[in-house]
Design a protein around this motif. Structure first.
Motif, PDB file in Angstrom:
ATOM      1  N   ARG A  36       0.832  -1.212   0.000  1.00  0.00           N
ATOM      2  CA  ARG A  36       0.000   0.000   0.000  1.00  0.00           C
ATOM      3  C   ARG A  36       0.865   1.259   0.000  1.00  0.00           C
ATOM      4  O   ARG A  36       0.586   2.213  -0.739  1.00  0.00           O
ATOM      5  CB  ARG A  36      -0.946  -0.015   1.209  1.00  0.00           C
ATOM      6  CG  ARG A  36      -2.082  -1.030   1.088  1.00  0.00           C
ATOM      7  CD  ARG A  36      -3.102  -0.842   2.195  1.00  0.00           C
ATOM      8  NE  ARG A  36      -2.555  -1.174   3.506  1.00  0.00           N
ATOM      9  CZ  ARG A  36      -2.560  -2.384   4.051  1.00  0.00           C
ATOM     10  NH1 ARG A  36      -3.077  -3.409   3.374  1.00  0.00           N
ATOM     11  NH2 ARG A  36      -2.065  -2.600   5.252  1.00  0.00           N
ATOM     12  N   ASN A  37       1.903   1.278   0.833  1.00  0.00           N
ATOM     13  CA  ASN A  37       2.791   2.440   0.881  1.00  0.00           C
ATOM     14  C   ASN A  37       3.530   2.614  -0.433  1.00  0.00           C
ATOM     15  O   ASN A  37       3.716   3.741  -0.923  1.00  0.00           O
ATOM     16  CB  ASN A  37       3.790   2.294   2.031  1.00  0.00           C
ATOM     17  CG  ASN A  37       3.131   2.432   3.386  1.00  0.00           C
ATOM     18  OD1 ASN A  37       2.096   3.077   3.524  1.00  0.00           O
ATOM     19  ND2 ASN A  37       3.730   1.832   4.407  1.00  0.00           N
ATOM     20  N   TYR A  38       3.948   1.494  -1.009  1.00  0.00           N
ATOM     21  CA  TYR A  38       4.701   1.574  -2.259  1.00  0.00           C
ATOM     22  C   TYR A  38       3.837   2.125  -3.390  1.00  0.00           C
ATOM     23  O   TYR A  38       4.267   3.003  -4.146  1.00  0.00           O
ATOM     24  CB  TYR A  38       5.229   0.193  -2.649  1.00  0.00           C
ATOM     25  CG  TYR A  38       6.031   0.209  -3.931  1.00  0.00           C
ATOM     26  CD1 TYR A  38       7.359   0.623  -3.926  1.00  0.00           C
ATOM     27  CD2 TYR A  38       5.458  -0.171  -5.142  1.00  0.00           C
ATOM     28  CE1 TYR A  38       8.096   0.652  -5.102  1.00  0.00           C
ATOM     29  CE2 TYR A  38       6.184  -0.139  -6.315  1.00  0.00           C
ATOM     30  CZ  TYR A  38       7.508   0.274  -6.296  1.00  0.00           C
ATOM     31  OH  TYR A  38       8.229   0.311  -7.462  1.00  0.00           O
ATOM     32  N   ILE A  39       2.616   1.623  -3.499  1.00  0.00           N
ATOM     33  CA  ILE A  39       1.730   2.104  -4.563  1.00  0.00           C
ATOM     34  C   ILE A  39       1.449   3.593  -4.382  1.00  0.00           C
ATOM     35  O   ILE A  39       1.445   4.370  -5.355  1.00  0.00           O
ATOM     36  CB  ILE A  39       0.420   1.294  -4.571  1.00  0.00           C
ATOM     37  CG1 ILE A  39       0.697  -0.151  -5.015  1.00  0.00           C
ATOM     38  CG2 ILE A  39      -0.613   1.940  -5.481  1.00  0.00           C
ATOM     39  CD1 ILE A  39      -0.507  -1.065  -4.924  1.00  0.00           C
ATOM     40  N   LEU A  85      12.276   1.644  -2.705  1.00  0.00           N
ATOM     41  CA  LEU A  85      11.143   1.941  -1.825  1.00  0.00           C
ATOM     42  C   LEU A  85      10.543   0.726  -1.103  1.00  0.00           C
ATOM     43  O   LEU A  85      10.167   0.839   0.071  1.00  0.00           O
ATOM     44  CB  LEU A  85      10.045   2.674  -2.609  1.00  0.00           C
ATOM     45  CG  LEU A  85      10.194   4.190  -2.719  1.00  0.00           C
ATOM     46  CD1 LEU A  85       9.064   4.773  -3.542  1.00  0.00           C
ATOM     47  CD2 LEU A  85      10.239   4.850  -1.344  1.00  0.00           C
ATOM     48  N   PRO A  86      10.406  -0.445  -1.746  1.00  0.00           N
ATOM     49  CA  PRO A  86       9.842  -1.579  -0.985  1.00  0.00           C
ATOM     50  C   PRO A  86      10.649  -1.921   0.261  1.00  0.00           C
ATOM     51  O   PRO A  86      10.075  -2.218   1.322  1.00  0.00           O
ATOM     52  CB  PRO A  86       9.877  -2.729  -2.003  1.00  0.00           C
ATOM     53  CG  PRO A  86       9.840  -2.061  -3.332  1.00  0.00           C
ATOM     54  CD  PRO A  86      10.618  -0.803  -3.161  1.00  0.00           C
ATOM     55  N   PHE A  87      11.964  -1.885   0.141  1.00  0.00           N
ATOM     56  CA  PHE A  87      12.815  -2.170   1.304  1.00  0.00           C
ATOM     57  C   PHE A  87      12.737  -1.038   2.322  1.00  0.00           C
ATOM     58  O   PHE A  87      12.746  -1.270   3.536  1.00  0.00           O
ATOM     59  CB  PHE A  87      14.265  -2.371   0.842  1.00  0.00           C
ATOM     60  CG  PHE A  87      14.421  -3.431  -0.212  1.00  0.00           C
ATOM     61  CD1 PHE A  87      14.471  -4.773   0.138  1.00  0.00           C
ATOM     62  CD2 PHE A  87      14.477  -3.095  -1.558  1.00  0.00           C
ATOM     63  CE1 PHE A  87      14.605  -5.760  -0.829  1.00  0.00           C
ATOM     64  CE2 PHE A  87      14.604  -4.071  -2.537  1.00  0.00           C
ATOM     65  CZ  PHE A  87      14.664  -5.409  -2.171  1.00  0.00           C
ATOM     66  N   PHE A  88      12.635   0.194   1.825  1.00  0.00           N
ATOM     67  CA  PHE A  88      12.521   1.355   2.708  1.00  0.00           C
ATOM     68  C   PHE A  88      11.240   1.284   3.533  1.00  0.00           C
ATOM     69  O   PHE A  88      11.253   1.440   4.757  1.00  0.00           O
ATOM     70  CB  PHE A  88      12.557   2.637   1.870  1.00  0.00           C
ATOM     71  CG  PHE A  88      12.422   3.909   2.660  1.00  0.00           C
ATOM     72  CD1 PHE A  88      13.445   4.336   3.486  1.00  0.00           C
ATOM     73  CD2 PHE A  88      11.269   4.679   2.570  1.00  0.00           C
ATOM     74  CE1 PHE A  88      13.331   5.526   4.216  1.00  0.00           C
ATOM     75  CE2 PHE A  88      11.149   5.851   3.295  1.00  0.00           C
ATOM     76  CZ  PHE A  88      12.179   6.268   4.118  1.00  0.00           C
ATOM     77  N   TYR A  89      10.114   1.005   2.856  1.00  0.00           N
ATOM     78  CA  TYR A  89       8.843   0.961   3.576  1.00  0.00           C
ATOM     79  C   TYR A  89       8.715  -0.273   4.462  1.00  0.00           C
ATOM     80  O   TYR A  89       7.879  -0.292   5.371  1.00  0.00           O
ATOM     81  CB  TYR A  89       7.680   1.039   2.591  1.00  0.00           C
ATOM     82  CG  TYR A  89       7.418   2.448   2.119  1.00  0.00           C
ATOM     83  CD1 TYR A  89       7.245   3.480   3.028  1.00  0.00           C
ATOM     84  CD2 TYR A  89       7.350   2.755   0.766  1.00  0.00           C
ATOM     85  CE1 TYR A  89       7.022   4.780   2.616  1.00  0.00           C
ATOM     86  CE2 TYR A  89       7.118   4.047   0.339  1.00  0.00           C
ATOM     87  CZ  TYR A  89       6.961   5.058   1.266  1.00  0.00           C
ATOM     88  OH  TYR A  89       6.737   6.340   0.860  1.00  0.00           O
ATOM     89  N   ALA A  90       9.525  -1.282   4.228  1.00  0.00           N
ATOM     90  CA  ALA A  90       9.521  -2.448   5.112  1.00  0.00           C
ATOM     91  C   ALA A  90      10.051  -2.111   6.501  1.00  0.00           C
ATOM     92  O   ALA A  90       9.813  -2.848   7.462  1.00  0.00           O
ATOM     93  CB  ALA A  90      10.352  -3.579   4.507  1.00  0.00           C
ATOM     94  N   THR A  91      10.740  -0.970   6.633  1.00  0.00           N
ATOM     95  CA  THR A  91      11.302  -0.575   7.932  1.00  0.00           C
ATOM     96  C   THR A  91      10.321   0.236   8.771  1.00  0.00           C
ATOM     97  O   THR A  91      10.637   0.594   9.907  1.00  0.00           O
ATOM     98  CB  THR A  91      12.583   0.258   7.730  1.00  0.00           C
ATOM     99  OG1 THR A  91      12.251   1.489   7.061  1.00  0.00           O
ATOM    100  CG2 THR A  91      13.605  -0.499   6.900  1.00  0.00           C
TER     101      THR A  91
END
Length: 355
Positions: A36-39, A85-91
């Protein structure tokens, strides 16, 4: 077969458990939250890039101000963002209010209600980043390319130009990175964004394309290099200007990952901010005034009072705009008790023990 666990088995089990806990602590987000954050973020990035691509393709002003290599830099940064971004938002924890999602949530409910306070901050924060970050990336990339070419061709530019270019790149680097990274663990979250029209107008007036529009009205008589036939005056002014811009860059380094326009990302009291509250604005304006000394002195010697008056008015008008910027920024930041405490410790806005 024995069911007794050996000490080595227990060690491996505990190590695996500790490692798994550490990994979950570093990347606490669920897959759904990451998606959701990535989209939300990727859609804003792609739309923003499409907008700037259209400007670069069809608007002559942007074709002149954004070099092809600068625009290519924006493309590279966009691709890097989409990959990272996917790795960033995983944090981020699932319940963290990511501004990109708040931005779209505010727009989705705009017909039925006004944005909440958090959504309003997100709307303005996205606007700030959308305006400033592409400019910073383009200038940083094109400036770095210019410095690189100058280093490959010794003698193509003077020592003053080289040193000034490096100082400006330092400033651009810290602002570009700070616009691009916002994370609770870095303590640089955008807490609030300038809420007033005057604050926005005075800030945007200092950047293209609005700056160029204003130049057509009040003029521009400052230079990056003091142009004087007197070698002593030229050398002295040049050294003073380099010193001023060095303090200007020092202020950006002191801001670090909190560097940004129109936002409150937490108070900084180190570096030149330990002495006055607006060191960057002071140094930039003094830089312009010092650069104009040869022009003003030449006007006095030649008796050209019309040009003297126009130049003096223009410089004064730009200084007035930056004064308004400083005052609107303080009005915004004074809503934060942390900044109130800072003002009590650092009492001087522009000149130590004067004002």
């Amino acid at each position: 077969m024995s069911s007794v666990l050996t000490r080595s088995d227990l060690t491996r089990t505990n190590s695996g458990s500790i490692g798994g806990n550490s990994l979950r602590a570093a990347f606490p987000a669920s897959a759904g939250a990451v998606v959701r954050n990535y989209i939300s973020a990727a859609s804003l990035l792609v739309l923003g890039f499409a907008f700037y691509a259209a400007l670069f393709a069809f608007v002559p002003f942007y074709q002149e101000r954004l070099s092809p290599i600068g625009f290519a830099g924006i493309e590279v940064v966009l691709i890097a963002y989409l990959l990272i971004l996917p790795f960033f938002y995983a944090t981020f924890p699932d319940d963290y209010p990511v501004k990109c999602r708040q931005f779209w949530r505010a727009l989705a409910h705009l017909r039925s209600r006004w944005p909440t306070e958090e959504e309003a901050v997100a709307l303005r924060a996205v606007a700030v980043k959308a305006f400033f970050m592409p400019l910073m990336i383009a200038w940083l990339v094109s400036g770095s390319a210019s410095i690189g070419l100058a280093m490959l061709n010794p003698g193509s530019v003077g020592l003053y130009e080289m040193m000034l270019g490096v100082v400006i790149l330092i400033d651009l680097f810290f602002f570009t990175v700070a616009y691009g990274i916002e994370h609770p663990k870095l303590h640089n979250e955008i807490r609030s964004v300038e809420p007033t029209l005057l604050g926005w107008v005075s800030a945007l007036a200092c950047y293209p394309p609005f700056q160029m529009m204003l130049v057509g009205v009040i003029g521009w008589h400052a230079l990056e290099y003091p142009n004087s036939t007197d070698p002593t005056l030229q050398a002295s002014a040049g050294m003073i200007m380099l010193a001023l811009m060095s303090v200007y860059a020092w202020a950006s380094v002191a801001l670090g990952l909190k560097a940004s326009n129109l936002t409150n990302r937490g108070t900084v009291s180190r570096g030149p901010y330990a002495y006055i509250r607006h060191p960057a604005y002071v140094c930039k304006n003094l830089f312009w005034w010092v650069s104009a000394i040869p022009l003003l002195a030449g006007c006095v010697q030649a008796g050209d009072w019309q040009l003297f008056g126009l130049a003096f008015f223009s410089l004064s008008a730009w200084s007035a705009i930056y004064t308004v910027r400083a005052l609107t920024e303080e009005r915004h930041l004074l809503a934060d008790s942390e900044y109130v405490d800072y003002c009590e410790r650092v009492k001087w806005r522009f000149l130590p023990r004067v004002f």
